[in-house]
Design a protein around this motif. Sequence first.
Motif, PDB file in Angstrom:
ATOM      1  N   LEU A 298     -11.008   7.287   7.022  1.00  0.00           N
ATOM      2  CA  LEU A 298     -11.502   6.152   6.244  1.00  0.00           C
ATOM      3  C   LEU A 298     -10.386   5.148   5.957  1.00  0.00           C
ATOM      4  CD1 LEU A 298     -13.767   8.043   3.680  1.00  0.00           C
ATOM      5  CD2 LEU A 298     -14.539   6.573   5.549  1.00  0.00           C
ATOM      6  N   THR A 299      -9.172   5.654   5.733  1.00  0.00           N
ATOM      7  CA  THR A 299      -8.046   4.774   5.420  1.00  0.00           C
ATOM      8  C   THR A 299      -7.707   3.864   6.589  1.00  0.00           C
ATOM      9  OG1 THR A 299      -7.161   6.404   3.862  1.00  0.00           O
ATOM     10  CG2 THR A 299      -5.627   4.741   4.669  1.00  0.00           C
ATOM     11  N   ASP A 300      -7.942   4.347   7.809  1.00  0.00           N
ATOM     12  CA  ASP A 300      -7.727   3.499   8.990  1.00  0.00           C
ATOM     13  C   ASP A 300      -8.753   2.373   9.090  1.00  0.00           C
ATOM     14  OD1 ASP A 300      -5.490   4.834   9.960  1.00  0.00           O
ATOM     15  OD2 ASP A 300      -6.678   6.260  11.131  1.00  0.00           O
ATOM     16  N   ARG A 301      -9.857   2.471   8.319  1.00  0.00           N
ATOM     17  CA  ARG A 301     -10.978   1.551   8.501  1.00  0.00           C
ATOM     18  C   ARG A 301     -11.351   0.738   7.270  1.00  0.00           C
ATOM     19  NH1 ARG A 301     -10.937   5.569  11.790  1.00  0.00           N
ATOM     20  NH2 ARG A 301     -11.858   5.432  13.882  1.00  0.00           N
ATOM     21  N   PHE A 302     -11.014   1.223   6.069  1.00  0.00           N
ATOM     22  CA  PHE A 302     -11.442   0.561   4.839  1.00  0.00           C
ATOM     23  C   PHE A 302     -10.245   0.314   3.913  1.00  0.00           C
ATOM     24  CE2 PHE A 302     -15.110   3.057   6.327  1.00  0.00           C
ATOM     25  CZ  PHE A 302     -16.059   2.054   6.437  1.00  0.00           C
ATOM     26  N   ASP A 303     -10.484  -0.507   2.902  1.00  0.00           N
ATOM     27  CA  ASP A 303      -9.451  -0.850   1.935  1.00  0.00           C
ATOM     28  C   ASP A 303      -9.012   0.410   1.191  1.00  0.00           C
ATOM     29  OD1 ASP A 303      -7.922  -1.736  -0.206  1.00  0.00           O
ATOM     30  OD2 ASP A 303      -9.140  -3.523  -0.528  1.00  0.00           O
ATOM     31  N   PRO A 304      -7.758   0.843   1.341  1.00  0.00           N
ATOM     32  CA  PRO A 304      -7.324   2.094   0.705  1.00  0.00           C
ATOM     33  C   PRO A 304      -7.363   2.038  -0.818  1.00  0.00           C
ATOM     34  CG  PRO A 304      -5.445   0.922   1.651  1.00  0.00           C
ATOM     35  CD  PRO A 304      -6.677   0.227   2.137  1.00  0.00           C
ATOM     36  N   ARG A 305      -7.230   0.841  -1.377  1.00  0.00           N
ATOM     37  CA  ARG A 305      -7.246   0.721  -2.845  1.00  0.00           C
ATOM     38  C   ARG A 305      -8.625   1.071  -3.401  1.00  0.00           C
ATOM     39  NH1 ARG A 305      -4.995  -5.216  -2.113  1.00  0.00           N
ATOM     40  NH2 ARG A 305      -6.437  -4.918  -0.391  1.00  0.00           N
ATOM     41  N   LEU A 306      -9.669   0.597  -2.745  1.00  0.00           N
ATOM     42  CA  LEU A 306     -11.013   0.902  -3.217  1.00  0.00           C
ATOM     43  C   LEU A 306     -11.362   2.373  -2.999  1.00  0.00           C
ATOM     44  CD1 LEU A 306     -12.933  -2.306  -2.101  1.00  0.00           C
ATOM     45  CD2 LEU A 306     -11.854  -1.784  -4.301  1.00  0.00           C
ATOM     46  N   LEU A 355      -0.570   2.467   1.332  1.00  0.00           N
ATOM     47  CA  LEU A 355      -0.238   1.390   0.401  1.00  0.00           C
ATOM     48  C   LEU A 355       1.269   1.280   0.204  1.00  0.00           C
ATOM     49  CD1 LEU A 355      -3.009   1.656  -2.338  1.00  0.00           C
ATOM     50  CD2 LEU A 355      -2.764  -0.078  -0.562  1.00  0.00           C
ATOM     51  N   CYS A 356       1.966   2.414   0.163  1.00  0.00           N
ATOM     52  CA  CYS A 356       3.432   2.364   0.075  1.00  0.00           C
ATOM     53  C   CYS A 356       4.026   1.695   1.307  1.00  0.00           C
ATOM     54  CB  CYS A 356       3.997   3.776  -0.083  1.00  0.00           C
ATOM     55  SG  CYS A 356       3.756   4.522  -1.707  1.00  0.00           S
ATOM     56  N   ARG A 357       3.488   2.017   2.461  1.00  0.00           N
ATOM     57  CA  ARG A 357       3.990   1.424   3.698  1.00  0.00           C
ATOM     58  C   ARG A 357       3.743  -0.082   3.722  1.00  0.00           C
ATOM     59  NH1 ARG A 357       7.415   2.881   7.960  1.00  0.00           N
ATOM     60  NH2 ARG A 357       6.959   1.524   9.713  1.00  0.00           N
ATOM     61  N   ARG A 358       2.553  -0.490   3.302  1.00  0.00           N
ATOM     62  CA  ARG A 358       2.226  -1.919   3.318  1.00  0.00           C
ATOM     63  C   ARG A 358       3.043  -2.687   2.284  1.00  0.00           C
ATOM     64  NH1 ARG A 358      -4.401  -2.266   3.731  1.00  0.00           N
ATOM     65  NH2 ARG A 358      -4.590  -1.407   5.840  1.00  0.00           N
ATOM     66  N   ALA A 359       3.218  -2.096   1.117  1.00  0.00           N
ATOM     67  CA  ALA A 359       3.873  -2.817   0.033  1.00  0.00           C
ATOM     68  C   ALA A 359       5.385  -2.825   0.177  1.00  0.00           C
ATOM     69  CB  ALA A 359       3.475  -2.216  -1.316  1.00  0.00           C
ATOM     70  N   PHE A 360       5.974  -1.758   0.782  1.00  0.00           N
ATOM     71  CA  PHE A 360       7.435  -1.631   0.798  1.00  0.00           C
ATOM     72  C   PHE A 360       8.006  -1.523   2.204  1.00  0.00           C
ATOM     73  CE2 PHE A 360       5.908  -0.072  -3.292  1.00  0.00           C
ATOM     74  CZ  PHE A 360       6.680  -0.827  -4.168  1.00  0.00           C
ATOM     75  N   GLY A 361       7.172  -1.692   3.214  1.00  0.00           N
ATOM     76  CA  GLY A 361       7.636  -1.821   4.584  1.00  0.00           C
ATOM     77  C   GLY A 361       8.399  -0.620   5.100  1.00  0.00           C
ATOM     78  N   ALA A 362       9.571  -0.855   5.693  1.00  0.00           N
ATOM     79  CA  ALA A 362      10.359   0.199   6.332  1.00  0.00           C
ATOM     80  C   ALA A 362      10.832   1.253   5.352  1.00  0.00           C
ATOM     81  CB  ALA A 362      11.564  -0.415   7.046  1.00  0.00           C
ATOM     82  N   ASP A 363      10.883   0.917   4.075  1.00  0.00           N
ATOM     83  CA  ASP A 363      11.265   1.884   3.054  1.00  0.00           C
ATOM     84  C   ASP A 363      10.064   2.653   2.504  1.00  0.00           C
ATOM     85  OD1 ASP A 363      13.988   1.254   3.107  1.00  0.00           O
ATOM     86  OD2 ASP A 363      13.708  -0.430   1.733  1.00  0.00           O
ATOM     87  N   GLY A 364       8.894   2.476   3.125  1.00  0.00           N
ATOM     88  CA  GLY A 364       7.676   3.040   2.562  1.00  0.00           C
ATOM     89  C   GLY A 364       7.693   4.542   2.404  1.00  0.00           C
ATOM     90  N   ALA A 365       8.274   5.280   3.384  1.00  0.00           N
ATOM     91  CA  ALA A 365       8.298   6.741   3.284  1.00  0.00           C
ATOM     92  C   ALA A 365       9.144   7.194   2.106  1.00  0.00           C
ATOM     93  CB  ALA A 365       8.818   7.355   4.587  1.00  0.00           C
ATOM     94  N   ILE A 366      10.290   6.501   1.901  1.00  0.00           N
ATOM     95  CA  ILE A 366      11.151   6.875   0.774  1.00  0.00           C
ATOM     96  C   ILE A 366      10.501   6.484  -0.545  1.00  0.00           C
ATOM     97  CG2 ILE A 366      13.399   6.494  -0.312  1.00  0.00           C
ATOM     98  CD1 ILE A 366      14.570   6.130   2.462  1.00  0.00           C
ATOM     99  N   VAL A 367       9.869   5.312  -0.588  1.00  0.00           N
ATOM    100  CA  VAL A 367       9.155   4.915  -1.806  1.00  0.00           C
ATOM    101  C   VAL A 367       8.053   5.922  -2.111  1.00  0.00           C
ATOM    102  CG1 VAL A 367       7.657   3.173  -2.843  1.00  0.00           C
ATOM    103  CG2 VAL A 367       9.687   2.468  -1.573  1.00  0.00           C
ATOM    104  N   PHE A 368       7.330   6.345  -1.067  1.00  0.00           N
ATOM    105  CA  PHE A 368       6.311   7.354  -1.314  1.00  0.00           C
ATOM    106  C   PHE A 368       6.936   8.647  -1.833  1.00  0.00           C
ATOM    107  CE2 PHE A 368       3.823  11.048   0.032  1.00  0.00           C
ATOM    108  CZ  PHE A 368       2.681  10.809  -0.723  1.00  0.00           C
ATOM    109  N   GLY A 369       8.149   8.960  -1.369  1.00  0.00           N
ATOM    110  CA  GLY A 369       8.836  10.129  -1.914  1.00  0.00           C
ATOM    111  C   GLY A 369       9.031  10.023  -3.411  1.00  0.00           C
ATOM    112  N   TRP A 370       9.404   8.837  -3.891  1.00  0.00           N
ATOM    113  CA  TRP A 370       9.564   8.636  -5.338  1.00  0.00           C
ATOM    114  C   TRP A 370       8.225   8.640  -6.053  1.00  0.00           C
ATOM    115  CZ3 TRP A 370      13.813   9.874  -7.384  1.00  0.00           C
ATOM    116  CH2 TRP A 370      15.034   9.630  -6.758  1.00  0.00           C
TER     117      TRP A 370
END
Length: 441
Positions: A298-306, A355-370
Amino acid sequence: MPNDTASQRGPAPVLFHRAWAIAVIACLTIVAAAAFAAMPGILIDPLHTEYQWSRGSIGIAASVNMIVYGLIAPFAAALMDRFGIRRVALVAMLVIVVGAGLTTVMTDVWQLTLYWGLLIGAGTGSLSMTFAATVAGNWFVERRGLVIGALTGSSAFGQLVFLPALAWIVDNQGWRPAIVTLALTAGTMMVLIALILRDHPADLGQRPYGATEFVERPKADQGAARRTLRVLHSSVRSRRFWLLAGAFAVCGATTNGIMWTHFVPAAQDQGMSVTVAASLVSMIGVFALVGTVLSGWLTDRFDPRLLLVGYYGGRALLLAALPALLGPDAGVVIVSWVVMFGLLDVATVPPTILLCRRAFGADGAIVFGWVNAVHQVGAGAMAVFGGFTRDVTGGYGPVWMLAAALCGVAAVAVFSFARADESAVDGPTARTTPSGEPEKV
């Protein structure tokens, strides 16, 4: 003399893409590590009986495990960038084996906190959702959301595989043989990791799955810990970070913190046998795997926030209803509840990672870690609160009601994220500069 590197030769032709084998080994690694998360719920009563330790003090050890699990994850993501996925996974499994072995010979509650809380928390935290995000990010371009869903769902699946058997072993043989079983499983996975797991497709002269061009392996980051802290410094100044992290803390409180730690003793309080209660928790794991894979699709197809708004709202309703449904028997009603809760249990992970990947780009995996670290703080706080509430009031009723209310707050927070940051989420990817400012790439 021409250089004969894998990148210059280009991708080797393959009939079966190695990415799928890597995904399977990553899945089994997460399953083995996640099995340790199932243990606190079935250890509370045996440890309380043998050592006369309070449930609150045992809950503190479980809380330390969850918090260390969360705090180590962002550093593990950076260390995987620096030293490679395979090396970090091997060291993590070794730490788990050592912690499990020491737990079987402990004599005081502080040792439970050290061995189970610190060592096993650090090992399992290194093989958590950031591990899944890193493997999927390195090896997949297409089907990335689906793979993330499958890998994160395998965490709950690990409890499905092991929990009923562990509960039976604890009931019939004691808690120590159950822990030895898990240690042997972790040792077996070390062999498979060494033989099969690889860090990046470029190591084998292949493209990531679905990529149209060859992708060079990124240069190793020499300052893994420094980068991790720099990303934290940059991301905490973003309102988006706190909305995601706060909601994910509620996710942790209402899954690891209460369901995995306190559902079994709460069911025992109602007259249910430990094996039946553990089987219900493992059933949550079955449907969590289904729900997380579906959520990835679903995340590949719909708005993840909703999607997140729906997940947290549904979980709030289910938790509010649980005190009226939990009894001595596993009838149709409680089984239906388990199925619905399982579908929502880990479904929050794929949209949160995206959402972490979209909002924080290349640092998304590390941001998701936090973000995941805050998830574990929420889990640890609820584990302690649940234990002390049971000691003081003799029941878990207030815990379920608080959990339901928190899920309602999380749904509102994610909805606020969707309304307030509509234009920012899908912007260009970014990596933090040494000064901590986001740099467009």
